[in-house]
Motif scaffolding. Structure first.
Motif, short mmCIF file in Angstrom:
data_model
loop_
_atom_site.label_atom_id
_atom_site.label_comp_id
_atom_site.label_asym_id
_atom_site.label_seq_id
_atom_site.Cartn_x
_atom_site.Cartn_y
_atom_site.Cartn_z
N ALA A 13 -27.98 -4.88 -14.05
CA ALA A 13 -27.69 -5.97 -13.11
C ALA A 13 -27.04 -5.43 -11.84
O ALA A 13 -27.38 -5.86 -10.73
CB ALA A 13 -26.79 -7.00 -13.77
N ALA A 17 -28.79 -5.76 -8.22
CA ALA A 17 -28.12 -6.60 -7.23
C ALA A 17 -27.61 -5.80 -6.03
O ALA A 17 -27.55 -6.32 -4.92
CB ALA A 17 -26.97 -7.36 -7.87
N LYS A 22 -22.49 -9.58 -6.30
CA LYS A 22 -23.75 -10.26 -6.64
C LYS A 22 -24.06 -10.14 -8.13
O LYS A 22 -24.53 -11.09 -8.76
CB LYS A 22 -24.89 -9.69 -5.82
CG LYS A 22 -24.80 -10.00 -4.33
CD LYS A 22 -25.98 -9.38 -3.58
CE LYS A 22 -25.89 -9.66 -2.09
NZ LYS A 22 -26.99 -9.02 -1.33
N ARG A 25 -21.99 -12.54 -10.15
CA ARG A 25 -22.49 -13.91 -10.02
C ARG A 25 -23.71 -14.13 -10.90
O ARG A 25 -23.83 -15.16 -11.57
CB ARG A 25 -22.82 -14.18 -8.55
CG ARG A 25 -23.19 -15.63 -8.27
CD ARG A 25 -23.29 -15.86 -6.77
NE ARG A 25 -24.24 -14.93 -6.16
CZ ARG A 25 -24.32 -14.71 -4.88
NH1 ARG A 25 -23.48 -15.29 -4.04
NH2 ARG A 25 -25.23 -13.88 -4.39
N GLU A 26 -24.63 -13.14 -10.92
CA GLU A 26 -25.83 -13.28 -11.74
C GLU A 26 -25.51 -13.26 -13.24
O GLU A 26 -26.18 -13.92 -14.03
CB GLU A 26 -26.81 -12.16 -11.41
CG GLU A 26 -27.42 -12.27 -10.02
CD GLU A 26 -28.44 -11.18 -9.74
OE1 GLU A 26 -28.76 -10.43 -10.68
OE2 GLU A 26 -28.90 -11.08 -8.59
#
Length: 322
Positions: A13, A17, A22, A25-26
């Motif tokens: 991730a 990102a 980011k 957040r994901e």
């Protein structure tokens, strides 16, 4: 601390990102928690996996190695979960729509829409790099629908009696290269600017090896080609070892540049196949919606469409054979 699959998912991730903010957040996490978890992972592995700066987080050489090994493991776990859910639905006796496909970012959205339309009918998914194999499975009754791509200049062997519809008559294929590659500064990349690069292509995908060789040789380039799957190709492209062909809907990554090729020399046709037109109706509109959803999420493809003022190449799937 022992590494677990969730830790590998965290590393993927962050790499995708391009920043801890980011990625957090994901993943649905607070950034401080993610930072703490990354430090623990790095301590376990004995080295820094990402460099942090104002422009975000990028994998170190060690990070590239770890992430490239982590991606297939994370993908395999996701596949196991998906297959288990399908098996559970099958055991429950619910109706199933058997779907086959070559690789596409539209697949998750397509399956989600099919599932929403008939909640009790869990669609099954058969992935294959060979479009010809999937078409044969439809003709033999082992699949209900197949979403495949046909490389320009390498026509598929469509079994007699199969009904086929066109989603996109000609989808341009883009090039993926390292974000710091000199050609990445251009809005469109000329093949001549890649004459001295090595290309990696998956020769197991029907038509792709022959298609790329033909295009490069027509441009006067004797290609230095490597065999490899596209997951490996992306990892090597990110560190400048190779360049590779990619679908225009490919998801942006901070360590990669996805660019159109000047003149659009490489194209594919996107097709949906079934035994009857009625069976095609059992998923064609959902596929079209899913495809254009991911097209809108791909900045390079969106810009390409806007520059050519073409909008959607097909407002509805067109029948080309029965």
């Amino acid at each position: 601390m022992e590494l677990e699959v969730r830790h590998l998912r965290v590393l993927c991730a962050i790499a995708d990102a391009g920043s801890l903010h980011k990625a957090a957040r994901e993943l649905g996490m607070a950034q401080p928690s993610l930072s703490t978890q990354l430090r623990r992972i790095e301590q376990t592995l004995g080295g820094r996996l990402f460099t942090r700066g104002r422009t975000g987080s990028r994998p170190t050489p060690l990070g590239h190695i770890v992430v490239s090994r982590a991606r297939p493991l994370v993908a395999e776990l996701a596949a196991i979960v998906a297959e288990t859910r399908v098996a559970a639905a099958r055991a429950a006796g619910g109706p199933r729509l058997r779907v086959g496909a070559t690789a596409s970012r539209a697949l998750p959205g397509w399956l989600r829409r099919l599932r929403s339309r008939v909640p009790s009918a869990e669609p099954t998914l058969q992935m294959d790099v060979s479009a010809n194999s999937l078409l044969c499975m439809v003709a033999e009754g082992r699949l209900d629908l197949a979403f495949v791509h046909e490389v320009e200049g390498s026509p598929l062997r469509i079994p007699a009696g199969l009904c086929v519809r066109v989603l996109v008559e000609r989808e341009p294929q883009f090039v993926t290269l390292a974000a710091d590659h000199p050609a990445a500064a251009q809005a469109e990349v000329r093949l001549a600017d890649l004459a001295h690069d090595r290309w990696m292509i998956d020769s197991t995908v029907d038509g792709e090896w022959d298609g790329l060789c033909r295009v490069l040789r027509e441009a006067g380039i004797e290609p230095d080609l490597l065999h490899g799957d596209y997951l490996t190709a992306y990892s090597l492209a990110a560190i400048g070892e190779v360049v590779t062909v990619s679908q225009p809907t490919a998801r942006p990554r901070p360590d990669l540049a996805i660019r159109p090729l000047k003149g659009d020399p490489i194209g594919v046709r996107l097709l949906l196949a079934a035994r009857t037109a009625a069976e095609l109706d059992n998923g064609s509109s959902e596929l079209e919606e899913a495809y254009w959803e991911v097209a809108r999420q791909a900045p390079a493809y969106q810009e390409w469409l806007e520059r050519r003022a073409t909008g959607r190449p097909a407002q509805a799937l067109r029948v080309v054979g029965a």
